[in-house]
Scaffold this motif. Structure first.
Motif, mmCIF file in Angstrom:
data_model
loop_
_atom_site.group_PDB
_atom_site.id
_atom_site.type_symbol
_atom_site.label_atom_id
_atom_site.label_comp_id
_atom_site.label_asym_id
_atom_site.label_seq_id
_atom_site.Cartn_x
_atom_site.Cartn_y
_atom_site.Cartn_z
ATOM 1 N N GLU A 182 8.846 7.391 -5.929
ATOM 2 C CA GLU A 182 8.512 8.743 -5.499
ATOM 3 C C GLU A 182 9.631 9.732 -5.807
ATOM 4 O OE1 GLU A 182 5.566 9.198 -4.772
ATOM 5 O OE2 GLU A 182 5.598 11.298 -4.200
ATOM 6 N N ARG B 205 6.278 10.771 2.886
ATOM 7 C CA ARG B 205 5.514 11.436 1.834
ATOM 8 C C ARG B 205 4.622 10.454 1.081
ATOM 9 N NH1 ARG B 205 10.540 14.506 -0.477
ATOM 10 N NH2 ARG B 205 10.778 15.876 1.319
ATOM 11 N N LYS C 69 0.633 10.515 0.923
ATOM 12 C CA LYS C 69 0.042 10.737 -0.389
ATOM 13 C C LYS C 69 -0.905 9.616 -0.808
ATOM 14 C CE LYS C 69 2.160 12.352 -4.686
ATOM 15 N NZ LYS C 69 3.487 12.515 -5.313
#
Length: 290
Positions: free
Chosen positions: A286, A231, A235
């Motif tokens: 995160e 992720r 991102k």
DNA sequence: CAAGTGCCTTTATC
DNA sequence: AGATAAAGGCACT
């Protein structure tokens, strides 16, 4: 006993124990309790003072990576604003040097589980196959020895909530036992060599191998790629990959072997020899960013 | 509240 | 080689 921490070389006990690299620590009041190398280790941090019981200074320093030169490591991994921010927020997070055997079993059990479930499994295993210790009137359990797990019946393991991981743990324990596998020898090997040795165990894929290399064997260039790191890359770092590749891995939940290798290699090339530190900071950054 | 989703993935099987 | 399915069970929504 006490260790006075140098303010220029940060350490944050809470973040280090909470960030998901270790699973058998609990905080009661201001004290942390964990069973390490067969003993209950108790410690607390007050500012620059690290106070502990039941271990010697060198052990604590090594276990918590207090010899790692964090300012230097930060200067190496701070390649962009995202990384700088993660470092700024969690400054004192350090990579722990876990016991390799415990670390290997832990991450075999960790596949496709969330952290609370991992803790539960490891507690169950330790309670069933470890040794009970009493400390301050409380019960603690040592982590099961490889001999004990090698002898464990699959039925008993299943009761610990391992699910389909029962055979991975059982077979790995038996192989480690049979071969008198020497985890220490991995330290002298290169990252690639040591990784290949770990990949011979059942239930150990690229991700688990990277975790053991990083969290137990001090291979700080290891860069484990889990769903969170995937992720993070999608991102913040998607521009480092072809559009087609990004679209492909965005669409599916799990990574193929080659896709894993691509993300892993990116991490190691981009962040350099301390990519493992970058990984753990980004992971925690995160996960707490919701 | 029930049902669905996601989880620090790996392996077996196409 | 490379993609796909299957594999506990629990916590969270």
């Amino acid at each position: 006993m006490k260790i006075w921490l140098n303010p220029s070389c940060p350490f944050d006990l809470d973040v280090t124990l909470c960030c998901g690299q270790v699973f058998r620590w609990d905080k009661h009041g201001e004290w942390w309790y964990g069973v390490v190398e067969g003993k209950v280790l108790k410690l607390r941090q007050i500012g620059n003072e690290l106070e502990f019981e039941n271990a010697d200074v060198d052990f604590v320093k090594n276990y918590f990576g207090l010899n790692d030169d964090l300012p230097y490591i930060f200067s190496k991994i701070s390649k962009d604003e995202h990384m700088k921010q993660a470092v700024e927020i969690f400054k004192g997070l350090r990579i722990i040097r876990q016991n390799p055997w415990e670390c290997l079993v832990s991450y075999i059990c960790a596949t496709y589980k969330n952290i609370s479930a991992i803790k539960q499994i490891l507690f169950n295993l330790s309670k069933k196959f470890g040794e009970e210790i009493r400390f301050e009137g409380q019960k603690f359990y040592t982590f099961p020895t490889l001999e004990r797990l090698a002898k464990a019946a699959t039925q008993e393991l299943a009761h610990c909530g391992l699910g389909y991981r029962v055979n991975y743990v059982a077979e790995t324990a038996k192989l480690v036992h049979k071969n008198h596998f020497d985890f220490e020898s991995l330290r002298k090997m290169s990252y690639e060599e040591a990784k290949n040795e770990l990949l011979k165990f059942k239930g150990v894929g690229l991700k688990v191998a990277d975790c053991v290399l990083l969290f137990a064997l001090g291979k700080l260039e290891a860069f484990p790629v889990d769903v969170w790191i995937k992720r993070v890359i999608l991102k913040y770092y998607a521009n480092h990959f072809p559009k087609e590749f990004v679209r492909k891995i965005s669409g599916k939940k799990s990574l193929s072997k080659t896709e894993y290798k691509e993300l892993n290699l990116f991490g190691r090339k981009y962040f350099g020899e301390y990519a493992g530190y970058a990984q753990e900071y980004l992971y925690h950054y995160e996960r707490t960013r919701v």
